[in-house]
Design a protein around this motif. Sequence first.
Motif, short mmCIF file in Angstrom:
data_model
loop_
_atom_site.label_atom_id
_atom_site.label_comp_id
_atom_site.label_asym_id
_atom_site.label_seq_id
_atom_site.Cartn_x
_atom_site.Cartn_y
_atom_site.Cartn_z
N ILE A 182 0.85 -1.19 0.00
CA ILE A 182 0.00 0.00 0.00
C ILE A 182 0.88 1.24 0.00
CG2 ILE A 182 -1.82 1.26 1.22
CD1 ILE A 182 -2.54 -1.47 2.54
N ILE A 183 0.58 2.16 -0.88
CA ILE A 183 1.24 3.46 -0.90
C ILE A 183 0.33 4.50 -0.25
CG2 ILE A 183 1.97 5.37 -2.39
CD1 ILE A 183 3.15 3.34 -4.30
N MET B 125 -0.05 8.44 0.27
CA MET B 125 0.42 9.73 -0.25
C MET B 125 0.15 10.81 0.79
SD MET B 125 -1.03 9.25 -4.14
CE MET B 125 -2.41 8.19 -3.63
N LEU C 177 -1.48 10.53 -10.77
CA LEU C 177 -1.85 9.13 -10.67
C LEU C 177 -2.14 8.58 -12.06
CD1 LEU C 177 -4.35 9.31 -7.65
CD2 LEU C 177 -1.91 8.78 -7.59
N VAL D 269 1.71 5.64 -9.21
CA VAL D 269 1.90 7.04 -8.82
C VAL D 269 3.13 7.57 -9.54
CG1 VAL D 269 2.19 8.66 -6.92
CG2 VAL D 269 0.95 6.52 -6.54
N THR E 141 4.44 1.68 -7.80
CA THR E 141 3.21 0.90 -7.89
C THR E 141 2.94 0.15 -6.59
OG1 THR E 141 4.37 -1.03 -8.80
CG2 THR E 141 3.51 0.59 -10.38
N TYR F 87 -3.85 2.27 -2.79
CA TYR F 87 -3.30 3.62 -2.62
C TYR F 87 -4.22 4.41 -1.68
CZ TYR F 87 -0.91 2.16 -6.89
OH TYR F 87 -0.17 1.45 -7.81
N LEU G 64 -8.34 2.69 -4.61
CA LEU G 64 -7.98 4.03 -4.15
C LEU G 64 -8.84 4.40 -2.95
CD1 LEU G 64 -6.44 6.70 -4.47
CD2 LEU G 64 -8.21 7.42 -6.10
#
Length: 418
Positions: free
Chosen positions: A3-4, A6, A227, A237, A245, A249, A374
């Motif tokens: 998981i990213i 931001m 994105l 991203v 990736t 996200y 997302l």
Amino acid sequence: MKIIVMGAGVIGVTTAWYLAQEGHEVEVIDRQPGVGLETSFANAGQVSPGYSTPWAMPGLPLKAARWMLGKHSPLVVRARFDPAMFRFMGELLANCTEHAYDVNKSRMLRIAEYARERLDTLRAETGITYDGDQKGLIQLFRTDSQIEHAAEDMRLLAESGIEHQLLNPDEIIGFEPGLAHARGILKGGLRLPGDQTGDAHLFTRRLAAMAEQKGVKFRLSTRIEGLDAASDSILGVRTSAGRLTADAYVLALGSYSPRFMKPLELRLPIYPVKGYSLTMPITDESRAPTSTVNDETYKVAITRLGDRIRIGGTAELTGFSLRLSPDRRETLELSFNEMYGGGDLTSARYWTGLRPCTPDGTPIVGPAPRYGNLWLNTGHGTLGWTMAAGSGQIIADRISGRQTAIPSLDLSLDRYMS
């Protein structure tokens, strides 16, 4: 799952912490060289579930009109051509009904109370410290009218099971002896014993360090450019460090969140509302706060953070400008000098930040429409520090496929999609 996240403010870092607790592989991206360096850096220092109140309330239009005429107004609108600001103001005014106020405040109290419980648990489990205390908050009233208007808030607090007390001036000074010299201007106060204080920046830094020990990777000084998306999912991203990736996200970029949703044809109803603060050392213990108070007249918070005092407040609609206004500083100093006065204003650090506000006051916490991987955790306004642990846990639970501890469906962007 990878998981990213931001954003490395208090919202992004707490989200990363709870995701790592669930066993996910987490990476946090932020343009700043450290965590908590924007809106989380020097906010009012209050963890204030009981004071969680939408700005949109009955009577706001008339109040705002009067405020515009005063030098020390809690609200300032800088004249500029800004369609986003006009739309935000229109949606805010549309929420100034008694029904909308009841719905919005009840929803905010729900997530804020849950966040306090999660913060208490986090503190007990990890031993994290952040110049914090748990001595309550007092909303200070200078007029009988302010006390009368507080009756509706007390009704909603009672319905939500939140402890509160209406105090007379002598009782206020019993909790806050530093206000003794201000007794003559006090009519009463609303005490919220469960509210807390703490340095959000210090908390964010220390929680990030603990998250790193759990394997969370922080990619700082990295600019997010956009994105990449397919019809129903995010593919990656784009950043100044290349394309990154993940499986899922989380967008936690505060006031800057809408600009990354616009290319995806999703509108986030968030507008930056500028706030200011002063931070200074205590010079006279007898005229310093014990915990935290809110001066209802100027909408200014005065908070004890260890051996420092933080004065925060005002709301300014001026886009993304970070210019420090001398007038706003005067307002903060005026409130502090009238209430306490036991700090060195000449050495105070003056700061401004952008609060990501929604028209109804409630943050946007949940899945993004149309894009299955997302998630949104943004729009907390002045209450990011108050709601961080709760919204972070909710996102972690939902991504992990678990039922949330509190109802959370009405926190998502869907409430604006009808």
